[in-house]
Design a protein around this motif. Structure first.
Motif, PDB file in Angstrom:
ATOM      1  N   CYS A 152      -3.439   2.671  -3.247  1.00  0.00           N
ATOM      2  CA  CYS A 152      -3.104   3.872  -2.477  1.00  0.00           C
ATOM      3  C   CYS A 152      -4.153   4.161  -1.405  1.00  0.00           C
ATOM      4  CB  CYS A 152      -2.997   5.087  -3.400  1.00  0.00           C
ATOM      5  SG  CYS A 152      -1.471   5.168  -4.357  1.00  0.00           S
ATOM      6  N   LEU A 153      -3.690   4.756  -0.309  1.00  0.00           N
ATOM      7  CA  LEU A 153      -4.534   5.331   0.726  1.00  0.00           C
ATOM      8  C   LEU A 153      -4.450   6.848   0.579  1.00  0.00           C
ATOM      9  CD1 LEU A 153      -3.347   3.140   3.744  1.00  0.00           C
ATOM     10  CD2 LEU A 153      -5.303   2.708   2.244  1.00  0.00           C
ATOM     11  N   ILE A 205      -1.212   8.106   8.464  1.00  0.00           N
ATOM     12  CA  ILE A 205      -1.351   6.931   7.596  1.00  0.00           C
ATOM     13  C   ILE A 205      -0.031   6.170   7.501  1.00  0.00           C
ATOM     14  CG2 ILE A 205      -1.744   6.183   5.211  1.00  0.00           C
ATOM     15  CD1 ILE A 205      -3.776   8.491   4.970  1.00  0.00           C
ATOM     16  N   LYS A 206       1.076   6.886   7.348  1.00  0.00           N
ATOM     17  CA  LYS A 206       2.367   6.215   7.237  1.00  0.00           C
ATOM     18  C   LYS A 206       2.714   5.485   8.542  1.00  0.00           C
ATOM     19  CE  LYS A 206       5.726   7.903   4.847  1.00  0.00           C
ATOM     20  NZ  LYS A 206       5.688   6.972   3.675  1.00  0.00           N
ATOM     21  N   ALA A 207       2.341   6.070   9.660  1.00  0.00           N
ATOM     22  CA  ALA A 207       2.577   5.393  10.938  1.00  0.00           C
ATOM     23  C   ALA A 207       1.744   4.118  11.043  1.00  0.00           C
ATOM     24  CB  ALA A 207       2.263   6.337  12.100  1.00  0.00           C
ATOM     25  N   MET A 210       0.830  -1.201   0.000  1.00  0.00           N
ATOM     26  CA  MET A 210       0.000   0.000   0.000  1.00  0.00           C
ATOM     27  C   MET A 210       0.868   1.255   0.000  1.00  0.00           C
ATOM     28  SD  MET A 210      -3.270  -0.835   2.476  1.00  0.00           S
ATOM     29  CE  MET A 210      -2.883  -2.358   3.339  1.00  0.00           C
ATOM     30  N   LYS A 211       0.390   2.268  -0.701  1.00  0.00           N
ATOM     31  CA  LYS A 211       1.103   3.541  -0.807  1.00  0.00           C
ATOM     32  C   LYS A 211       0.199   4.676  -0.324  1.00  0.00           C
ATOM     33  CE  LYS A 211       3.864   2.037  -4.792  1.00  0.00           C
ATOM     34  NZ  LYS A 211       4.255   2.348  -6.196  1.00  0.00           N
ATOM     35  N   VAL A 212       0.748   5.886  -0.312  1.00  0.00           N
ATOM     36  CA  VAL A 212      -0.002   7.072   0.097  1.00  0.00           C
ATOM     37  C   VAL A 212      -0.111   8.020  -1.087  1.00  0.00           C
ATOM     38  CG1 VAL A 212      -0.135   9.029   1.680  1.00  0.00           C
ATOM     39  CG2 VAL A 212       0.835   6.851   2.464  1.00  0.00           C
ATOM     40  N   SER A 213      -1.335   8.481  -1.364  1.00  0.00           N
ATOM     41  CA  SER A 213      -1.545   9.475  -2.417  1.00  0.00           C
ATOM     42  C   SER A 213      -2.307  10.666  -1.858  1.00  0.00           C
ATOM     43  CB  SER A 213      -2.323   8.865  -3.597  1.00  0.00           C
ATOM     44  OG  SER A 213      -3.652   8.546  -3.217  1.00  0.00           O
ATOM     45  N   VAL A 214      -2.220  11.785  -2.550  1.00  0.00           N
ATOM     46  CA  VAL A 214      -3.048  12.952  -2.237  1.00  0.00           C
ATOM     47  C   VAL A 214      -3.715  13.428  -3.514  1.00  0.00           C
ATOM     48  CG1 VAL A 214      -1.737  13.754  -0.229  1.00  0.00           C
ATOM     49  CG2 VAL A 214      -1.086  14.530  -2.522  1.00  0.00           C
ATOM     50  N   THR A 215      -4.862  14.071  -3.355  1.00  0.00           N
ATOM     51  CA  THR A 215      -5.610  14.594  -4.490  1.00  0.00           C
ATOM     52  C   THR A 215      -5.189  16.028  -4.775  1.00  0.00           C
ATOM     53  OG1 THR A 215      -7.512  13.212  -3.966  1.00  0.00           O
ATOM     54  CG2 THR A 215      -7.911  15.119  -5.382  1.00  0.00           C
ATOM     55  N   PRO A 228       7.851  -8.152   6.713  1.00  0.00           N
ATOM     56  CA  PRO A 228       7.889  -6.976   5.837  1.00  0.00           C
ATOM     57  C   PRO A 228       6.902  -7.141   4.684  1.00  0.00           C
ATOM     58  CG  PRO A 228       9.724  -8.396   5.371  1.00  0.00           C
ATOM     59  CD  PRO A 228       9.040  -8.993   6.570  1.00  0.00           C
ATOM     60  N   TYR A 229       6.557  -6.030   4.065  1.00  0.00           N
ATOM     61  CA  TYR A 229       5.696  -6.098   2.890  1.00  0.00           C
ATOM     62  C   TYR A 229       6.451  -6.744   1.731  1.00  0.00           C
ATOM     63  CZ  TYR A 229       1.553  -3.625   4.295  1.00  0.00           C
ATOM     64  OH  TYR A 229       0.358  -3.284   4.887  1.00  0.00           O
TER      65      TYR A 229
END
Length: 340
Positions: free
Chosen positions: A284-285, A325-327, A2-7, A339-340
């Protein structure tokens, strides 16, 4: 993984925007407006060369384009007015352009998938004076009419007419087509819980799925509904992007809801993350609908008063949400012991 995205709601991203995204550990960018891309207003769909230049620029910062938005399907098409068929052609051409650029997820917006005037929006003041969006059924004394069954069936027929060529073009170009739930999730909204299932019934193709918005669906029924739907849609591989946000209350239980900080709503966000992991979600989250902290610039979009949807540099709300979210993702690794 899973990754992190922003709009973002514009392609005119500054170096400061991109530098802060990288500093926060953001992986991907989601483009929330179909008209943001070059040439959409002029020719009806994006320009490939400009899109590739944008993609290359983001790459230079270590960022990827995750999800984009197709040109809007407007009220004219949903009412089957003469000349509106060009909107389908524009969306189909946009899918081809995005596919050629190697972008894998598109979203199509449809006018009329929500019922405005069914609840009253208000400013929700939360911890330390942070500002969020609330909506109440009881505060609105004169509600607008809900469409009739016949009107909704006509609307759905137009939706099918537009979605079918978009989906098939996506298949041909290795592009997933994702629908966002109706927001606000008033009863009988086209893309409520029943409507989301109806999409999959009508379009069983494996490139059809959802921008699954945890906040929107929690507003429709709380944590248990969200967990049920993650298991239902997730095990089918139909969740393509997650809007990872928390709320207080819901329309059925409290007659109202308020968007909340990730650690301060009704939902246990780590439990939600565990459910996503259990069904094999690897997308993504996206924090989405971020509260306004002291010193932040509020989002002035009248359609989403008190909700910060589009990225703003130097936003404490976005920094808090991304860090949280990253935490959680790091905690998930330790919790699972691998690990992932």
């Amino acid at each position: 993984m899973m990754k992190v995205s922003v709009t973002v709601n514009t392609t005119d991203l500054t170096d400061l925007d991109l530098k802060q995204m990288v500093q926060l550990g953001i992986d991907c960018v989601d483009f929330g407006m179909g008209h943001s891309f070059k040439d959409v207003k002029e020719q009806g769909y994006p320009d490939l060369d400009s899109l590739l230049q944008l993609k290359k620029r983001l790459w230079s910062w270590g960022l990827e384009i995750n999800r984009v938005t197709l040109p809007d399907i407007t009220e004219d098409f949903m009412k089957d007015l003469p000349g509106s068929e060009i909107q389908i052609e524009n969306s189909v051409n946009a899918v081809k352009v995005f596919g050629e650029a190697g972008i894998k997820i598109v979203r199509q917006r449809f006018k009329g998938d929500v019922f405005p005037g069914r609840s009253q929006s208000y400013k929700s003041i939360q911890r330390g004076g942070a500002v969020g969006r609330g909506e109440s059924l009881g505060l609105l004394k004169e509600k607008s009419d809900t469409p009739t069954m016949e009107e909704l069936e006509v609307w759905w027929s137009q939706f099918q007419k537009a979605y079918r060529p978009i989906v098939l073009t996506g298949l041909e170009n290795d592009v997933k087509v994702a629908m966002h739930p109706s927001d606000t999730p008033h009863p009988d909204s086209p893309f409520g819980g029943i409507g989301l299932n109806r999409i999959l019934d009508d379009f069983p193709q494996k490139n059809v799925g959802f921008v699954y918005c945890i906040g929107t669906r929690a507003e429709a029924g709380g944590s248990s509904l969200v967990i049920d739907e993650i298991n239902h849609f997730g095990r089918k591989g139909r969740i393509f992007l997650v809007h990872f946000r928390n709320v207080r209350g819901s329309l059925p239980t409290a007659g109202a809801f308020e968007e909340a900080m990730l650690d301060d709503g009704d939902l246990n966000m780590f439990k939600i993350l565990l459910e996503l992991d259990k069904v094999g979600y690897q997308g993504c989250l996206n924090p989405d609908h971020v509260l306004t902290f002291a010193g932040d610039t509020p989002d002035l979009n009248e359609n989403w008063a008190y909700s910060n949807i589009g990225w703003k540099h130097s936003s404490l709300g976005f920094a808090y949400s991304v860090g949280y979210i990253k935490a959680l993702l790091n905690a998930l690794v330790e919790f699972k012991g691998r690990p992932y």
